[in-house]
Design a protein around this motif. Structure first.
Motif, mmCIF file in Angstrom:
data_model
loop_
_atom_site.group_PDB
_atom_site.id
_atom_site.type_symbol
_atom_site.label_atom_id
_atom_site.label_comp_id
_atom_site.label_asym_id
_atom_site.label_seq_id
_atom_site.Cartn_x
_atom_site.Cartn_y
_atom_site.Cartn_z
ATOM 1 N N CYS A 22 0.800 -1.227 0.000
ATOM 2 C CA CYS A 22 0.000 0.000 0.000
ATOM 3 C C CYS A 22 0.834 1.280 0.000
ATOM 4 N N VAL A 23 2.064 1.230 0.527
ATOM 5 C CA VAL A 23 2.872 2.448 0.650
ATOM 6 C C VAL A 23 3.011 3.222 -0.663
ATOM 7 N N PRO A 24 3.242 2.577 -1.820
ATOM 8 C CA PRO A 24 3.376 3.357 -3.057
ATOM 9 C C PRO A 24 2.125 4.131 -3.458
ATOM 10 N N PHE A 25 0.955 3.730 -2.918
ATOM 11 C CA PHE A 25 -0.289 4.396 -3.285
ATOM 12 C C PHE A 25 -0.644 5.541 -2.334
ATOM 13 N N ILE A 26 0.065 5.636 -1.221
ATOM 14 C CA ILE A 26 -0.226 6.695 -0.248
ATOM 15 C C ILE A 26 0.574 7.929 -0.624
ATOM 16 N N GLN A 27 -0.111 9.051 -0.764
ATOM 17 C CA GLN A 27 0.533 10.294 -1.163
ATOM 18 C C GLN A 27 0.257 11.404 -0.158
ATOM 19 N N ILE A 28 1.255 12.235 0.017
ATOM 20 C CA ILE A 28 1.143 13.429 0.859
ATOM 21 C C ILE A 28 1.554 14.614 -0.006
ATOM 22 N N ASN A 29 0.618 15.536 -0.196
ATOM 23 C CA ASN A 29 0.862 16.703 -1.065
ATOM 24 C C ASN A 29 1.289 16.285 -2.472
ATOM 25 N N GLY A 30 0.706 15.172 -2.944
ATOM 26 C CA GLY A 30 1.004 14.707 -4.288
ATOM 27 C C GLY A 30 2.278 13.909 -4.415
ATOM 28 N N ASN A 31 2.975 13.651 -3.313
ATOM 29 C CA ASN A 31 4.231 12.895 -3.330
ATOM 30 C C ASN A 31 4.070 11.596 -2.552
ATOM 31 N N GLN A 32 4.771 10.547 -3.001
ATOM 32 C CA GLN A 32 4.713 9.270 -2.299
ATOM 33 C C GLN A 32 5.478 9.336 -0.979
ATOM 34 N N ILE A 33 5.193 8.363 -0.118
ATOM 35 C CA ILE A 33 5.926 8.274 1.147
ATOM 36 C C ILE A 33 7.390 7.952 0.863
ATOM 37 N N PHE A 34 7.627 7.042 -0.087
ATOM 38 C CA PHE A 34 8.994 6.779 -0.528
ATOM 39 C C PHE A 34 8.977 6.456 -2.009
ATOM 40 N N LEU A 35 9.819 7.153 -2.760
ATOM 41 C CA LEU A 35 9.984 6.906 -4.186
ATOM 42 C C LEU A 35 11.370 7.364 -4.595
ATOM 43 N N LEU A 36 12.107 6.487 -5.247
ATOM 44 C CA LEU A 36 13.410 6.846 -5.796
ATOM 45 C C LEU A 36 13.300 6.734 -7.311
ATOM 46 N N SER A 37 12.956 7.842 -7.945
ATOM 47 C CA SER A 37 12.685 7.856 -9.381
ATOM 48 C C SER A 37 13.929 8.270 -10.148
ATOM 49 N N PHE A 38 14.494 7.326 -10.904
ATOM 50 C CA PHE A 38 15.641 7.648 -11.752
ATOM 51 C C PHE A 38 15.181 8.356 -13.024
ATOM 52 N N ASN A 39 13.953 8.084 -13.434
ATOM 53 C CA ASN A 39 13.410 8.710 -14.629
ATOM 54 C C ASN A 39 13.227 10.213 -14.429
ATOM 55 N N HIS A 40 12.642 10.583 -13.277
ATOM 56 C CA HIS A 40 12.416 12.002 -12.980
ATOM 57 C C HIS A 40 13.526 12.601 -12.118
ATOM 58 N N ALA B 51 4.231 -9.173 -7.167
ATOM 59 C CA ALA B 51 5.268 -8.757 -6.217
ATOM 60 C C ALA B 51 6.355 -7.947 -6.908
ATOM 61 N N ALA B 52 6.748 -8.365 -8.117
ATOM 62 C CA ALA B 52 7.754 -7.623 -8.876
ATOM 63 C C ALA B 52 7.241 -6.237 -9.244
ATOM 64 N N SER B 53 5.974 -6.148 -9.616
ATOM 65 C CA SER B 53 5.367 -4.852 -9.928
ATOM 66 C C SER B 53 5.365 -3.971 -8.691
ATOM 67 N N ASN B 54 5.022 -4.557 -7.553
ATOM 68 C CA ASN B 54 5.028 -3.809 -6.296
ATOM 69 C C ASN B 54 6.407 -3.242 -5.987
ATOM 70 N N PHE B 55 7.440 -4.032 -6.255
ATOM 71 C CA PHE B 55 8.810 -3.556 -6.054
ATOM 72 C C PHE B 55 9.123 -2.387 -6.983
ATOM 73 N N MET B 56 8.691 -2.477 -8.227
ATOM 74 C CA MET B 56 8.953 -1.425 -9.202
ATOM 75 C C MET B 56 8.250 -0.119 -8.840
ATOM 76 N N TRP B 57 7.132 -0.204 -8.097
ATOM 77 C CA TRP B 57 6.393 1.002 -7.726
ATOM 78 C C TRP B 57 7.182 1.911 -6.796
ATOM 79 N N TYR B 58 8.222 1.393 -6.193
ATOM 80 C CA TYR B 58 9.069 2.234 -5.343
ATOM 81 C C TYR B 58 10.088 3.012 -6.175
ATOM 82 N N PHE B 59 10.114 2.737 -7.482
ATOM 83 C CA PHE B 59 11.016 3.440 -8.388
ATOM 84 C C PHE B 59 10.264 4.131 -9.529
ATOM 85 N N ILE B 60 9.066 3.632 -9.820
ATOM 86 C CA ILE B 60 8.201 4.241 -10.827
ATOM 87 C C ILE B 60 6.820 4.398 -10.198
ATOM 88 N N PRO B 61 6.260 5.606 -10.157
ATOM 89 C CA PRO B 61 4.922 5.780 -9.569
ATOM 90 C C PRO B 61 3.917 4.837 -10.214
#
Length: 452
Positions: free
Chosen positions: A27-45, A146-156
């Motif tokens: 659930c963590v990748p879907f929770i947003q505060i002020n439009g930002n995730q709780i944790f995200l390391l985006s190499f794309n952005h 599970a792999a998709s869930n892992f990717m969500w921490y790097f891609i929204p």
């Protein structure tokens, strides 16, 4: 007897922890505060989201704090409670419980009894081969999730699903996604607990962090009787000693997911899941006795008394964790809503024999969530701004390159032989945010030698 049994059962708490950990990670990748995730390391952005705050890659001074915090927490947890993470929250353990206990045992009945993890199914039977194929197929679907869930921490997640609709445009995403999926299938269905025993580096780390006060799964040899000698050689199945309470049923051995005999003492393969304690509890409860295997410290078994939770090691780690956490909080609150890099161009330009110009490239980035108009000033009154002459607008999250020309008509040279470097401070700010968005950068303004 029933009271002892209910108190000592760990499996319900363990499964509750598995469910809680899975829910949080999913659930963590879907929770947003002020439009930002709780944790995200985006190499794309090129952004880091931490607790709802967005940081640009140029602000990754927080990463060392996060890494130090993670390692210190691992050291602290291992020193205090051994491999409790492995047995109670590690995805590897949760995946194996799903595959082995739920799919193979409960649903498909490929394994006959959950209490015997040593007995592998007879794969010479055609029906068992079919059941194994179905189990792997179902797990492949779960592994993809599970792999998709892992990717969500790097891609929204929203971008992730959008990218999947155009797979040919995002080949690297598919490579990582299916690569992780195939690894999870191989790991959980075929490598099994060998990953914990031979591949996971954590079990090697624990050996240097343990001490006699570390809480772990411990067999009480004083009550049960020694089964192994000091060299680790097994003496007998049932201790043939006066008053030895161990029945030799080896229920603790059969149920162990990493296939060890806990009566041998502390072993790197033990993941502190306490399944052996539950097995021993059921046997000893029928005899009206306490379990011989419990979650305690070797010191407690040897000398009795209370378990020493607070000792020099744990206190030192707690102090270090607190210091790093305070540093992380302080650094995260000093986030700049504007970034500015200044690069000088050519040395200088002389116009009309009296005007000295210096050129710069200012690279701005608006890291706030709103659009702003920006401008800047120079702290030296003799140095003026020629270009740009007006403020400029930068959209939220965007970068903007601006050619800047500063000039002076005054004779600022201090040496007749070489150029004079005049330190200047650039103050860049958002016109509509008062002092909320402003940065200061140091640079130099160069003038030629004094003319004779």
């Amino acid at each position: 007897m029933g009271q002892t049994h209910s108190i000592r059962q760990y499996f319900k708490r363990r499964y509750v922890m598995y469910a809680f950990t899975t829910l949080v990670i999913f659930c963590v990748p879907f929770i947003q505060i002020n439009g930002n995730q709780i944790f995200l390391l985006s190499f794309n952005h090129q952004k880091l989201h931490l607790l709802g705050v967005s940081f640009d890659m140029q602000e990754l001074y927080l990463m060392p704090f996060l890494l130090i915090l993670m390692f210190l927490f691992i050291f602290f947890l291992t020193t205090l409670a051994g491999r409790v993470w492995c047995g109670w929250a590690c995805p590897q353990t949760i995946f194996r419980v799903l595959y082995r206990d739920l799919l193979e045992t409960k649903i498909l009945h490929l394994r006959k009894r959950m209490e015997n993890r040593q007995l592998e199914p007879d794969m010479s039977l055609g029906i068992n081969q079919l059941k194994r194929f179905v189990a792997v197929l179902i797990w492949a679907i779960l592994a993809f999730i599970a792999a998709s869930n892992f990717m969500w921490y790097f891609i929204p997640p929203a971008e992730f699903f959008a990218y999947l609709q155009e797979p040919l445009e995002h080949k690297y995403l598919l490579i990582f996604l299916f690569g992780i999926t195939f690894f999870l299938i191989a790991d959980v269905a075929f490598i099994k607990e060998n990953f914990c025993i031979y591949m996971c580096p954590y079990c090697r780390v624990q050996s240097v962090l343990y001490d006699n006060d570390t809480i772990m799964t411990v067999y009480n040899y004083k009550r049960g009787g020694a089964v192994f000698d000091a060299k680790g050689i097994k003496l007998w199945k049932k201790p043939e000693l006066p008053n030895a309470e161990c029945t030799g049923c080896e229920a603790c051995v059969k149920v162990c997911p990493t296939h060890i005999d806990i009566r041998k003492g502390m072993q790197l393969e033990c993941i502190n899941c306490l399944e052996c304690s539950d097995a021993c509890t059921r046997v000893m409860d029928k005899l009206g006795k306490e379990t011989l295997i419990s979650w305690t410290s070797p010191q407690n078994v040897e000398y009795g008394g209370k378990v020493r939770y607070m000792r020099f090691k744990t206190i030192a780690y707690m102090i270090a964790l607190t210091a790093v956490l305070i540093g992380l909080v302080v650094m995260s609150t000093t986030k700049e809503n504007m970034l500015l890099n200044i690069n000088r161009q050519e040395l200088y330009t002389i116009r009309d024999n009296s005007v000295i110009e210096n050129s710069y490239i200012f690279l701005f980035q608006n890291t706030s969530q709103q659009d702003h108009k920006f401008y800047f000033t120079v702290d030296n009154e003799a140095i003026k701004i020629k270009r740009p002459s007006e403020p400029f607008k930068i959209k939220a999250g965007e970068k903007f390159k601006q050619i800047v020309v500063l000039y002076t008509q005054e004779n600022l040279a201090k040496d007749a032989q070489k150029d004079t470097h005049i330190p200047i401070t650039i103050k860049a700010y958002a016109l509509d945010s008062a002092k909320d968005i402003e940065v200061f950068r140091e640079s130099v303004f160069i003038v030629p030698p004094l003319q004779k």
